[in-house]
Structures are given as structure tokens and as C-alpha cells.
Design a protein around this motif. Structure first.
Motif, PDB file in Angstrom:
ATOM      1  N   VAL A  28       0.848  -1.200   0.000  1.00  0.00           N
ATOM      2  CA  VAL A  28       0.000   0.000   0.000  1.00  0.00           C
ATOM      3  C   VAL A  28       0.881   1.247   0.000  1.00  0.00           C
ATOM      4  N   LYS A  29       1.931   1.230   0.804  1.00  0.00           N
ATOM      5  CA  LYS A  29       2.849   2.374   0.828  1.00  0.00           C
ATOM      6  C   LYS A  29       3.470   2.596  -0.542  1.00  0.00           C
ATOM      7  N   TYR A  30       3.844   1.510  -1.191  1.00  0.00           N
ATOM      8  CA  TYR A  30       4.438   1.650  -2.517  1.00  0.00           C
ATOM      9  C   TYR A  30       3.414   2.173  -3.519  1.00  0.00           C
ATOM     10  N   ALA A  31       2.213   1.616  -3.508  1.00  0.00           N
ATOM     11  CA  ALA A  31       1.163   2.087  -4.421  1.00  0.00           C
ATOM     12  C   ALA A  31       0.892   3.570  -4.188  1.00  0.00           C
ATOM     13  N   TYR A  32       0.936   3.992  -2.935  1.00  0.00           N
ATOM     14  CA  TYR A  32       0.690   5.399  -2.609  1.00  0.00           C
ATOM     15  C   TYR A  32       1.758   6.311  -3.211  1.00  0.00           C
ATOM     16  N   THR A  33       3.003   5.830  -3.294  1.00  0.00           N
ATOM     17  CA  THR A  33       4.052   6.666  -3.898  1.00  0.00           C
ATOM     18  C   THR A  33       3.723   6.970  -5.360  1.00  0.00           C
ATOM     19  N   ILE A  34       2.896   6.140  -5.964  1.00  0.00           N
ATOM     20  CA  ILE A  34       2.512   6.345  -7.359  1.00  0.00           C
ATOM     21  C   ILE A  34       1.179   7.075  -7.467  1.00  0.00           C
ATOM     22  N   THR A  35       0.172   6.610  -6.734  1.00  0.00           N
ATOM     23  CA  THR A  35      -1.186   7.148  -6.889  1.00  0.00           C
ATOM     24  C   THR A  35      -1.436   8.427  -6.099  1.00  0.00           C
ATOM     25  N   LYS A  36      -0.731   8.595  -4.991  1.00  0.00           N
ATOM     26  CA  LYS A  36      -0.967   9.712  -4.059  1.00  0.00           C
ATOM     27  C   LYS A  36      -2.409   9.704  -3.537  1.00  0.00           C
ATOM     28  N   SER A  76      -1.109   0.419 -10.302  1.00  0.00           N
ATOM     29  CA  SER A  76      -1.171   1.824  -9.880  1.00  0.00           C
ATOM     30  C   SER A  76      -1.065   2.755 -11.080  1.00  0.00           C
ATOM     31  N   ILE A  77      -0.167   2.458 -11.977  1.00  0.00           N
ATOM     32  CA  ILE A  77      -0.012   3.277 -13.182  1.00  0.00           C
ATOM     33  C   ILE A  77      -1.257   3.168 -14.061  1.00  0.00           C
ATOM     34  N   THR A  78      -1.820   1.976 -14.149  1.00  0.00           N
ATOM     35  CA  THR A  78      -3.061   1.802 -14.908  1.00  0.00           C
ATOM     36  C   THR A  78      -4.180   2.636 -14.302  1.00  0.00           C
ATOM     37  N   TRP A  79      -4.280   2.639 -12.983  1.00  0.00           N
ATOM     38  CA  TRP A  79      -5.302   3.454 -12.318  1.00  0.00           C
ATOM     39  C   TRP A  79      -5.107   4.937 -12.640  1.00  0.00           C
ATOM     40  N   LEU A  80      -3.864   5.405 -12.608  1.00  0.00           N
ATOM     41  CA  LEU A  80      -3.585   6.803 -12.955  1.00  0.00           C
ATOM     42  C   LEU A  80      -4.027   7.097 -14.382  1.00  0.00           C
ATOM     43  N   ARG A  81      -3.661   6.214 -15.289  1.00  0.00           N
ATOM     44  CA  ARG A  81      -4.023   6.409 -16.690  1.00  0.00           C
ATOM     45  C   ARG A  81      -5.538   6.411 -16.882  1.00  0.00           C
ATOM     46  N   ASN A  83      -7.820   7.146 -14.839  1.00  0.00           N
ATOM     47  CA  ASN A  83      -8.464   8.272 -14.178  1.00  0.00           C
ATOM     48  C   ASN A  83      -7.882   9.609 -14.613  1.00  0.00           C
ATOM     49  N   LYS A  84      -7.153   9.588 -15.702  1.00  0.00           N
ATOM     50  CA  LYS A  84      -6.588  10.809 -16.294  1.00  0.00           C
ATOM     51  C   LYS A  84      -5.763  11.610 -15.277  1.00  0.00           C
ATOM     52  N   LYS A  85      -5.081  10.909 -14.404  1.00  0.00           N
ATOM     53  CA  LYS A  85      -4.236  11.567 -13.410  1.00  0.00           C
ATOM     54  C   LYS A  85      -2.772  11.309 -13.734  1.00  0.00           C
ATOM     55  N   PHE A  86      -2.508  11.010 -14.976  1.00  0.00           N
ATOM     56  CA  PHE A  86      -1.163  10.648 -15.403  1.00  0.00           C
ATOM     57  C   PHE A  86      -0.339  11.911 -15.605  1.00  0.00           C
ATOM     58  N   VAL A  87       0.204  12.402 -14.496  1.00  0.00           N
ATOM     59  CA  VAL A  87       1.053  13.585 -14.548  1.00  0.00           C
ATOM     60  C   VAL A  87       2.404  13.217 -13.980  1.00  0.00           C
TER      61      VAL A  87
END
Length: 180
Positions: A28-36, A76-81, A83-87
Motif C-alpha cells: 500500500v505504501k508503494y502504491a501510494y508513492t505512485i497514486t498519491k 497503480s499506473i493503470t489506475w492513474l491512466r 483516471n486521467k491523473k497521469f502527470v
């Protein structure tokens, strides 16, 4: 025969639960570093474990840590993509995209999951000593045990961590060298 199958299932449930308990927080900590996003990070890791249980993938994995770390990164990267949060929150890609051990977060994840895998009392003493910085005497007083008991738990903890992390010794040496 049925009793044997039930026992095997119970054993695998217990093993799976222990795996979940040891790896959930570090993942979860690692996923958070990506998703915030704390809640989404928890969902990503829970879904990963649910998929693992449903598909019974554990039987075919050589290194659960490497597999889980890589899968959580991808989810996590897929979730960002999606949800259009890929910054710029996506961390730099490791040297070898398919090899998670080159990711700078991997050694910390391995250490955290190994500590969480220690027996309960041993983990409690180890954390009080190594993370909270308490002396053996302070730990003994806090837990109402002898200093010898504290010493035994620390020794056991260090031995178990050494065994668990031995296959990754080179990785830890590389991460120390990078920080020098």
C-alpha cells in the motif's frame, strides 16, 4: 480423503493470510508513492490479493516479492491512466522495466515485509529497538520482560531477517552504494 483436502485448504488459507499480513502495508505504501491516493492504494493492493487467491497464482511464482511489487506498480499506473491523473507523480522508470528489483523502492518494501513477517513478540521488540530507538532496558521495562528476553527477541529477529533477505543481499549492497 475429504479430511485431508479440508486440512490442505485450511493450511493454504493460513499461508495466504500470513502472506497478506506481511505484504499488505508495504505494498500500500508503494502504491501510494505512485497514486498519491491512500484509499485507492488500499483498493489496488486488496484487488491484487483477491486476484491472487481466485487464480491460485501463488503456485507458479518464483519470487512473490518481485511479482507483487511489479504488479502493484502496473496496477497503480493503470489506475492513474484510467483516471486521467497521469502527470508527473509517476516515478521514474527503473533501468529494466520488467525487473522490479531495479526500482529504488524495492529494498524498503522487502525490508518492511520481512519485519512484518517476524513472530508477533519478536516484531514488537525489534520495532521498539530498531525503529523507535529504545534501549534494551527501556523495552524490557515497557513490555514487562527481562533484558535477556529482549536480547533473545532481537537476536531471533536479526537471524530471521538475514535468512529472509539473503537472496537479495546484492540488491541491498547496491542500494547502500548508491546512497554513498
Amino acid at each position: 480423503m475429504l479430511k485431508s483436502l479440508v486440512f490442505d485448504l485450511m493450511e493454504s488459507i493460513a499461508d495466504f493470510r500470513r502472506l497478506f499480513e506481511c505484504h499488505f502495508i508495504p505494498l500500500v505504501k508503494y502504491a501510494y508513492t505512485i497514486t498519491k491516493d491512500k484509499e485507492q492504494s488500499k483498493d489496488i493492493v486488496q484487488n491484487f490479493f483477491a486476484d491472487m487467491w481466485k487464480d491460485q497464482k501463488l503456485r507458479h511464482i518464483n519470487s512473490f516479492e518481485a511479482f507483487a511489487f511489479h504488479a502493484i506498480k502496473n496496477k497503480s499506473i493503470t489506475w492513474l491512466r484510467d483516471n486521467k491523473k497521469f502527470v508527473s507523480v509517476v516515478p521514474d522508470s527503473p533501468v529494466h522495466e520488467s525487473d522490479p528489483i531495479h526500482d529504488s523502492h524495492f529494498p524498503k518494501y522487502l525490508l518492511e515485509s520481512a519485519i512484518l513477517g517476524l513472530p508477533d513478540k519478536c516484531r514488537e521488540v525489534f520495532v521498539l529497538s530498531k525503529q523507535d530507538g529504545l534501549t534494551y532496558e527501556e523495552i524490557a521495562e515497557t513490555l514487562n520482560v527481562s533484558v535477556k528476553t529482549v536480547e533473545k527477541h532481537i537476536s531471533t529477529g536479526l537471524q530471521k531477517l538475514k535468512e529472509k533477505l539473503a537472496p537479495h543481499k546484492v540488491l541491498f549492497l547496491e542500494s547502500v552504494n548508491k546512497n554513498l
